[in-house]
Scaffold this motif. Structure first.
Motif, PDB file in Angstrom:
ATOM      1  N   GLU A   1      47.646  30.364  35.891  1.00 13.91           N
ATOM      2  CA  GLU A   1      47.498  31.684  36.486  1.00 13.91           C
ATOM      3  C   GLU A   1      48.780  32.018  37.230  1.00 13.91           C
ATOM      4  OE1 GLU A   1      46.768  35.095  37.314  1.00 13.91           O
ATOM      5  OE2 GLU A   1      44.953  34.190  36.492  1.00 13.91           O
ATOM      6  N   HIS A   2      49.446  33.100  36.846  1.00 11.55           N
ATOM      7  CA  HIS A   2      50.761  33.413  37.401  1.00 11.55           C
ATOM      8  C   HIS A   2      50.768  34.676  38.255  1.00 11.55           C
ATOM      9  CE1 HIS A   2      52.439  30.249  34.917  1.00 11.55           C
ATOM     10  NE2 HIS A   2      51.852  30.772  33.863  1.00 11.55           N
ATOM     11  N   ARG A   3      49.654  35.404  38.300  1.00  5.40           N
ATOM     12  CA  ARG A   3      49.632  36.630  39.094  1.00  5.40           C
ATOM     13  C   ARG A   3      49.657  36.296  40.587  1.00  5.40           C
ATOM     14  NH1 ARG A   3      44.627  39.093  35.680  1.00  5.40           N
ATOM     15  NH2 ARG A   3      44.096  36.875  35.823  1.00  5.40           N
ATOM     16  N   LEU A   4      50.389  37.083  41.360  1.00  2.76           N
ATOM     17  CA  LEU A   4      50.532  36.851  42.794  1.00  2.76           C
ATOM     18  C   LEU A   4      50.373  38.180  43.525  1.00  2.76           C
ATOM     19  CD1 LEU A   4      51.300  34.538  44.850  1.00  2.76           C
ATOM     20  CD2 LEU A   4      53.624  35.468  44.760  1.00  2.76           C
ATOM     21  N   PHE A   5      49.527  38.176  44.574  1.00  2.00           N
ATOM     22  CA  PHE A   5      49.247  39.400  45.317  1.00  2.00           C
ATOM     23  C   PHE A   5      49.569  39.176  46.789  1.00  2.00           C
ATOM     24  CE2 PHE A   5      46.723  39.475  41.525  1.00  2.00           C
ATOM     25  CZ  PHE A   5      46.756  40.806  41.105  1.00  2.00           C
TER      26      PHE A   5
ATOM     27  N   GLU B   1      39.112  36.213  36.288  1.00  2.00           N
ATOM     28  CA  GLU B   1      38.724  37.555  35.853  1.00  2.00           C
ATOM     29  C   GLU B   1      37.717  38.184  36.809  1.00  2.00           C
ATOM     30  OE1 GLU B   1      40.427  39.144  33.594  1.00  2.00           O
ATOM     31  OE2 GLU B   1      41.579  37.290  33.531  1.00  2.00           O
TER      32      GLU B   1
ATOM     33  N   MET C   1      39.732  39.392  39.731  1.00  2.00           N
ATOM     34  CA  MET C   1      40.432  40.644  39.458  1.00  2.00           C
ATOM     35  C   MET C   1      39.478  41.830  39.517  1.00  2.00           C
ATOM     36  SD  MET C   1      43.650  40.160  39.220  1.00  2.00           S
ATOM     37  CE  MET C   1      44.013  41.829  38.666  1.00  2.00           C
TER      38      MET C   1
ATOM     39  N   HIS D   1      38.835  42.540  43.129  1.00  2.00           N
ATOM     40  CA  HIS D   1      40.036  43.144  43.702  1.00  2.00           C
ATOM     41  C   HIS D   1      40.148  44.630  43.322  1.00  2.00           C
ATOM     42  CE1 HIS D   1      44.248  43.690  44.804  1.00  2.00           C
ATOM     43  NE2 HIS D   1      44.548  43.996  43.561  1.00  2.00           N
ATOM     44  N   GLN D   2      39.886  44.932  42.076  1.00  2.00           N
ATOM     45  CA  GLN D   2      40.113  46.287  41.584  1.00  2.00           C
ATOM     46  C   GLN D   2      38.950  47.232  41.879  1.00  2.00           C
ATOM     47  OE1 GLN D   2      40.825  45.310  37.482  1.00  2.00           O
ATOM     48  NE2 GLN D   2      42.988  44.813  37.802  1.00  2.00           N
TER      49      GLN D   2
ATOM     50  N   GLU E   1      42.061  47.675  44.987  1.00  2.00           N
ATOM     51  CA  GLU E   1      43.419  47.112  44.912  1.00  2.00           C
ATOM     52  C   GLU E   1      44.155  47.170  46.249  1.00  2.00           C
ATOM     53  OE1 GLU E   1      45.674  48.574  41.634  1.00  2.00           O
ATOM     54  OE2 GLU E   1      44.109  48.156  40.159  1.00  2.00           O
TER      55      GLU E   1
ATOM     56  N   LYS F   1      46.590  34.066  44.709  1.00  2.00           N
ATOM     57  CA  LYS F   1      46.588  33.927  43.260  1.00  2.00           C
ATOM     58  C   LYS F   1      45.134  33.928  42.800  1.00  2.00           C
ATOM     59  CE  LYS F   1      50.703  30.910  43.273  1.00  2.00           C
ATOM     60  NZ  LYS F   1      51.282  29.625  42.772  1.00  2.00           N
TER      61      LYS F   1
END
Length: 656
Positions: free
Chosen positions: A12-16, A400, A403, A406-407, A412, A440
């Protein structure tokens, strides 16, 4: 690859990063501030906790030793005197918080109640005097078997005020499970209600208490105190059973808080093992008060203006730490809700957020996956703009699902505080700090300051990053469980000797597999007994489940291992589908290939069984040991008293 490590392939590479406006107002601002706190605590843990204890809590008498560590037994703030209800109530009464909402309650039928700190203080003192009137003394154990109503929190606080340890039993447990817990704790009194509302039905609590106590099966119980909630007709045994409202009406509101030793027993909370009788987890007063206070304050960046809602039940540790004690110690406004999403109102959670302007929302991944299955239109039909921080608790969250949360729920704009901890730890152990930690999806991120977490092999040796291993804690922390009630040997064996002590170094083993990535972020991979060994490769069930859930057809998945004569074990997946999909052989093949694409051929499920629902505890955790039994065609093993709906097992047996 060593058979003592847990291979992790899903990446998992997404970073917030925390939103800039939130970070600018946070008490802990940015990773540099976190790192400074963490290093300070690591260099001098006793000094770190002592400074916070002096600043954040009221003490009747200071301690003369911060930590007495005789592995694996710890005492914190030795000979210090305090009372957790003084910190939760009394000290707020001399400030503007006196008239602030302490507890906002919403009942399932739509009734509601708000108690200010002054009003909550009065009711707790009255009930503490009622307990004394019924013969409860300091040290006596009190059983609490209640719906999610204000009286449940009042009962807990009343017990703590007079020094009577409580043992809360979730109101959905069976009479037999209740009896076992009351018997083990040797409870002197039971507090219950005529019933409660849950999923559009009345839960007959008093009847279950009567059954548990039938034929004097728990002779230590002298009285039963009953709250009138549903007004259903119940039996009241003369001499034993009393009405809460009748005794409270005549009780004095003057009840000074009993000075308690920091190590005095605060509560026993039972957690089920896979076999054998439930374990009575022992928590004491001072360290627990401090740790729940600090973890909630820093992780959720708690403000006086927040309306904070944790959706757990007070029958679980999450309810103890983060509905009652942690929020009230901080002077927060905490929300309690009696109900759950149900046929008559699938969107009830979003109604509560909109009605009360909830700013912090803390729920379980299981609930989030259920929300996804219900559809986006429910939350989108409500105004959720008050939310500023979201949280998850109970089990690892699939990326998932993270996400979607989050959304759709957070718009967001809300950081997600993904917390890892346990009944045994008392409070958050690995967690983001909302204003500081980049997150992440799927990772609990970094340890809380003062928690020396590590990843090791079965011998206790550290393993390289991204290898995977056993999650351990190397040093005691204030809210750690002190023992298993009445069974020190079980405490030592279960938690401190699974990884053999070396050179006097004891490691607390959490029971979970984990990997740590190159950024120092922890990825919880599930219980080690939920790790599947396929041809020598150890695969975390959570990561295969995450791969399945990332397919648009899948609402929820549970993966177990099944014995295979060639490969050792094979992957068996139970899958529930989104409403718009139908179970077909073609979809099974598509899902198997999807896992191959997400992880690799080694993780391909050998079999997928579609299911309308999965077996879960009443706190929402999937009971994988029953799924292992089903996958292997074996008899069910272990305690089933915690199961939400036992008919789910019958449906799975029939292959529905």
């Amino acid at each position: 690859m060593s058979d003592t490590t847990i291979e992790s392939i899903l990446q998992e590479h997404r970073l917030f990063s925390p939103p800039a406006d939130l970070a600018a107002q946070a008490e802990i601002q940015g990773m540099a501030a976190y790192e400074q706190l963490y290093e300070q605590a690591k260099a001098d843990p006793e000094g770190f906790w002592a400074e916070l204890a002096a600043q954040e809590l009221h003490w009747f008498q200071s301690w003369n030793q911060v930590l007495d560590w005789q592995p694996p037994f710890a005492k914190w703030f030795v000979n210090g005197k305090l009372n957790i209800t003084y910190n939760c109530l009394d000290r707020h009464l001399t400030t503007w918080r006196r008239n602030k909402a302490a507890l906002i309650w919403e009942g399932e039928p739509g009734d509601s109640r708000t108690l200010t700190y002054a009003q909550l203080y009065r009711e707790v003192c009255q009930m503490a005097n009622v307990l004394k009137q019924l013969g409860v003394q300091k040290g006596d154990r009190v059983g609490i078997y209640m719906p999610m109503i204000p009286e449940a929190a009042i009962a807990m606080l009343a017990c703590a005020r007079i020094g009577a340890p409580h043992t809360v039993v979730f109101g959905g447990f069976s009479a037999e499970a209740l009896k076992d817990r009351l018997e083990d704790a040797q409870a002197k009194l039971v507090i219950t209600a005529d019933g409660g509302f849950r999923k559009d039905k009345v839960v007959p609590l008093k009847a279950a208490v009567d059954q548990a106590l039938a034929n004097n099966s728990v002779p230590s119980v002298q009285h039963v105190l009953v709250v009138q909630r549903t007004r259903e007709e119940i039996l009241m045994e003369p001499g034993r059973d009393r009405w809460w409202h009748e005794l409270q009406a005549g009780a004095s509101a003057d009840c000074p808080a009993e000075p308690m030793d920091s190590e005095d027993l605060l509560f026993i909370l039972y957690t089920s093992g896979t076999t054998g009788k439930p374990k009575g987890v022992v928590h004491t007063t001072g360290g627990y008060n401090l740790y729940t206070h600090m973890t909630l304050k820093w992780a959720f960046d708690l403000k006086d203006t927040d309306v904070y809602w944790c959706t757990a039940d007070v029958g679980w540790i999450t309810g103890h730490s983060y509905i009652v004690y942690g929020p009230l110690s901080n002077g927060a406004t905490t929300v309690m809700y009696e109900g759950v999403p149900r046929p008559s109102n699938l969107g009830c959670f979003w109604d509560v957020i909109e009605k009360y302007g909830v700013t912090i929302f803390y729920t379980a991944p299981t609930a989030i996956r259920a929300f996804i299955k219900m559809g986006d239109e429910l939350p989108k039909a409500r105004n959720l703009s008050s939310l500023r921080i979201l949280g998850t608790v109970g089990e690892p969250i699939n990326p998932e699902a993270w996400m979607w949360y989050h959304q759709v729920i957070g718009g967001e704009r809300c950081p997600i505080v993904d917390t890892w901890w346990q009944t045994e730890t008392g409070g958050f152990m690995i967690t983001p700090l909302a204003g500081a930690t980049p997150t992440k999806p799927g990772s609990a991120t970094r340890p809380f300051p003062g928690i020396l977490a590590d990843v090791v092999d079965i011998e206790g040796n550290p393993v390289p990053d991204n290898t995977g291993g056993y999650l351990v804690v190397r040093y005691p922390w204030p809210s750690m469980m002190r023992t298993v009630y009445g069974d020190d040997d079980r405490f030592r064996r279960t938690y401190w000797e699974y990884i053999p002590p070396k050179d006097g170094q004891y490691l607390y083993f959490a029971g979970d597999g984990v990997r740590r990535d190159a950024d120092g972020y922890f990825w919880i991979m599930g219980r080690v007994d939920d790790v599947i060994n396929v041809s020598g490769h150890r695969l975390g069930t959570m990561e295969i489940e995450s791969a399945l859930v990332s397919h648009p057809a899948v609402a929820e998945a549970a993966v177990v291992g099944r014995k295979d004569p060639v490969r050792g074990e094979e992957v068996f997946a139970f899958v529930t589908l989104e409403r718009s999909y139908s179970p077909t052989d073609a979809l099974k093949a598509e899902l198997k290939q999807h896992v191959v694409q997400e992880i690799g051929a080694i993780a391909r499920p050998s079999e997928i069984q579609f299911a309308d629902a999965l077996p879960k505890t009443r706190s929402g955790k999937i009971i994988r040991r029953f799924l292992r039994n089903l996958a292997s065609g074996e008899d069910l093993v272990g305690d089933a008293s915690t199961m939400e709906d036992q008919s789910v097992l019958d449906q799975l047996r029939q292959g529905s």
